[in-house]
Scaffold this motif. Structure first.
Motif, PDB file in Angstrom:
ATOM      1  N   TYR A  55       0.840  -1.104  -0.361  1.00 60.55           N
ATOM      2  CA  TYR A  55      -0.325  -0.031   0.128  1.00 60.55           C
ATOM      3  C   TYR A  55       0.983   1.493   0.023  1.00 60.55           C
ATOM      4  N   GLU A  62     -15.238  -6.319  -0.915  1.00 60.13           N
ATOM      5  CA  GLU A  62     -14.263  -4.712  -0.139  1.00 60.13           C
ATOM      6  C   GLU A  62     -12.390  -5.087   0.153  1.00 60.13           C
ATOM      7  N   THR A  63     -12.217  -6.291  -0.075  1.00 62.04           N
ATOM      8  CA  THR A  63     -10.901  -6.988  -0.133  1.00 62.04           C
ATOM      9  C   THR A  63     -10.458  -7.840  -1.829  1.00 62.04           C
ATOM     10  N   ASP A  95      -6.134 -10.227   4.541  1.00 59.77           N
ATOM     11  CA  ASP A  95      -5.263  -8.701   3.847  1.00 59.77           C
ATOM     12  C   ASP A  95      -4.869  -7.801   5.347  1.00 59.77           C
ATOM     13  N   SER A 126      -5.785  -3.893   5.400  1.00 65.91           N
ATOM     14  CA  SER A 126      -6.529  -3.407   5.584  1.00 65.91           C
ATOM     15  C   SER A 126      -7.742  -4.151   5.978  1.00 65.91           C
ATOM     16  N   LEU A 138      -8.586  -0.157   6.844  1.00 62.65           N
ATOM     17  CA  LEU A 138      -9.423   0.783   6.078  1.00 62.65           C
ATOM     18  C   LEU A 138     -11.123  -0.084   6.333  1.00 62.65           C
ATOM     19  N   THR A 172     -11.894  -3.199   6.872  1.00 68.64           N
ATOM     20  CA  THR A 172     -12.759  -4.394   6.813  1.00 68.64           C
ATOM     21  C   THR A 172     -12.368  -5.917   7.592  1.00 68.64           C
TER      22      THR A 172
END
Length: 450
Positions: A218, A249-250, A268, A271, A275, A277
């Motif tokens: 990222y 979402e991922t 992940d 994330s 983020l 998730t």
């Protein structure tokens, strides 16, 4: 003063601090890794059902708009016969090395435990014929490799680890990477990806490669402004041809696949932590692990549930995802991120999950006091790779150094009722390693090496 005395003084003089080398061997201004009409960055990855398919990603310049992959059952004659043709899908990427096209071909309908030869197309040219063997049916022994963070100096120092791993396990069919494959942010990392591929070229082309995304996959968009946010780098979605079975979402970073007697789920962590998730991934993971028909399960994630480095507590992972791992009695949790080595079991003394953090690259941190109390063995200042040998009743685990020496080993044993126990293997291990330096080459006390 005599020559002998001078030599003795030199031996006892304080050592000069070694200089950290650059992150890549590419001189400033060089575009050595720019794409051309010749196909490169070829990497194979498992299909969801790895016994009957796999996928291949590769790169060319912008002149190659509709490339193909050719595949045949491998034979001993140079007359390979008439190959099956698979059309690829193409995506464009712009980087500091210019525009490149990244191609993906998914091959299905294959036979288990069969050696295939494939090649990929460039402009008026082809790659070499690469060999790839599909997964065997359940019940057959599997050898796989696990690498922690590569990230830095991939060509200079990671390449030796990958070569040594292949020497230790030439029969390996699956290789998993626990994230942070490269270091740079989006727009400045194409040469780093070029060196990662050069470091592992033969392994990547002929082995089922399954990476987890790390935080360095990222980058920070609008950094140091109120609009700052984490964004997945442009290389990740086009560099690998991974199964597309994660939550929406991922969708580009989480996936799962079956390989003989093990189900592998890739999560992940970035994330989940940054983020929001974690809940979505936990729900997905609960279903993936709940439907597992195999005797073993492995979760691959970048950030550790139990961090061996000080001041790194990944609370959201522990609160949201760890209960799912415990519920389904996941066997191994393979992790990176903390640039040290550490192994431990879960709270309460259960045999599984076994949590492992390892590092393949030269960037080396220091262990926390908590890690030294709760993990065994631990290690600093050591590049490592891991070899796993799996059959329905056993998982044999070895962690080895860059020179092939045994650092850690154990076996998970499963009885006819499905009960599991961990057996330590002490014989042949070298002594645990600690960092011998008070500070890194750049003077950072929190790091052992840059």
């Amino acid at each position: 003063m005599g020559g002998i005395a001078l030599c003795l003084l030199a031996l006892h003089a304080p050592a000069a601090r070694a200089a950290a080398e650059p992150n890549t061997q590419v001189p400033a201004g060089s575009h050595h890794y720019a794409a051309t009409g010749f196909p490169d960055r070829i990497v194979a990855s498992p299909a969801q059902d790895a016994a009957h398919g796999f996928a291949v990603a590769w790169r060319t310049d912008a002149t190659v708009r509709a490339p193909q992959l050719q595949i045949v059952v491998a034979g001993d004659s140079p007359d390979v016969g008439k190959p099956r043709v698979v059309n690829a899908r193409t995506q464009e990427l712009r980087s500091e090395n210019g525009t490149s096209l990244h191609h993906r071909a998914d091959i299905d309908g294959l036979q288990p435990d069969t050696l295939y030869a494939y090649r990929v197309q460039g402009k008026d040219t082809w790659s070499a014929w690469n060999h790839f063997r599909t997964a065997a049916p359940a019940g057959q022994p599997l050898t796989m490799l696990y690498f922690g963070d590569t990230q830095n100096k991939n060509l200079s120092l990671v390449s030796r680890v990958i070569r040594q791993a292949w020497r230790s396990a030439p029969d390996a069919r699956l290789a998993v990477f626990a994230g942070d494959l490269v270091s740079g942010g989006d727009g400045v990392d194409d040469s780093e990806w070029g060196e990662w591929f050069e470091a592992g070229r033969w392994l990547l082309e002929g082995t089922a490669v399954a990476p987890a995304p790390g935080n360095h996959e990222y980058f920070e968009e609008f950094e140091d402004t109120p609009r700052e946010r984490r964004v997945l780098g442009g290389h990740w979605p086009v560099t690998f041809a991974l199964p597309a079975n994660g939550p929406a979402e991922t969708a580009k970073t989480t996936y799962w696949f079956d390989y003989q007697d093990v189900r592998v789920a890739v999560v992940d962590g970035t994330s989940a932590l940054d983020l929001g998730t974690a809940q979505v991934q936990a729900k997905w993971l609960d279903k993936v692990l709940g439907d597992n028909p195999h005797p073993w399960s492995i979760v691959l994630i970048h950030q550790p549930f139990y961090s061996p480095r000080a001041d790194r507590d990944n609370v959201e992972l522990v609160e949201t995802l760890l209960p799912v791992l415990r519920k389904h009695r996941v066997d191994l949790v393979l992790q990176g991120h903390d640039h040290t080595y550490g192994r431990r079991g879960d709270e309460g003394g259960a045999a599984t999950p076994v949590f492992i953090v390892s590092v393949a690259g030269p960037k080396q941190y220091r262990l926390s006091d908590m890690a030294r109390r709760t993990m065994r063995p631990v290690g600093e200042d050591t590049q490592l790779y891991q070899v796993l040998r799996i059959d329905p009743q056993h998982i044999g685990y070895e962690s080895r150094t860059a020179t092939g020496r045994l650092y850690d080993a154990f076996e998970l044993r499963r009885d006819a009722s499905g009960n599991k126990r961990l057996v330590e293997i002490e014989q042949g291990r070298i002594a645990p390693r600690d960092c011998p330096r008070a500070a890194s080459p750049k003077g950072r006390e929190a790091r052992c090496w840059e």
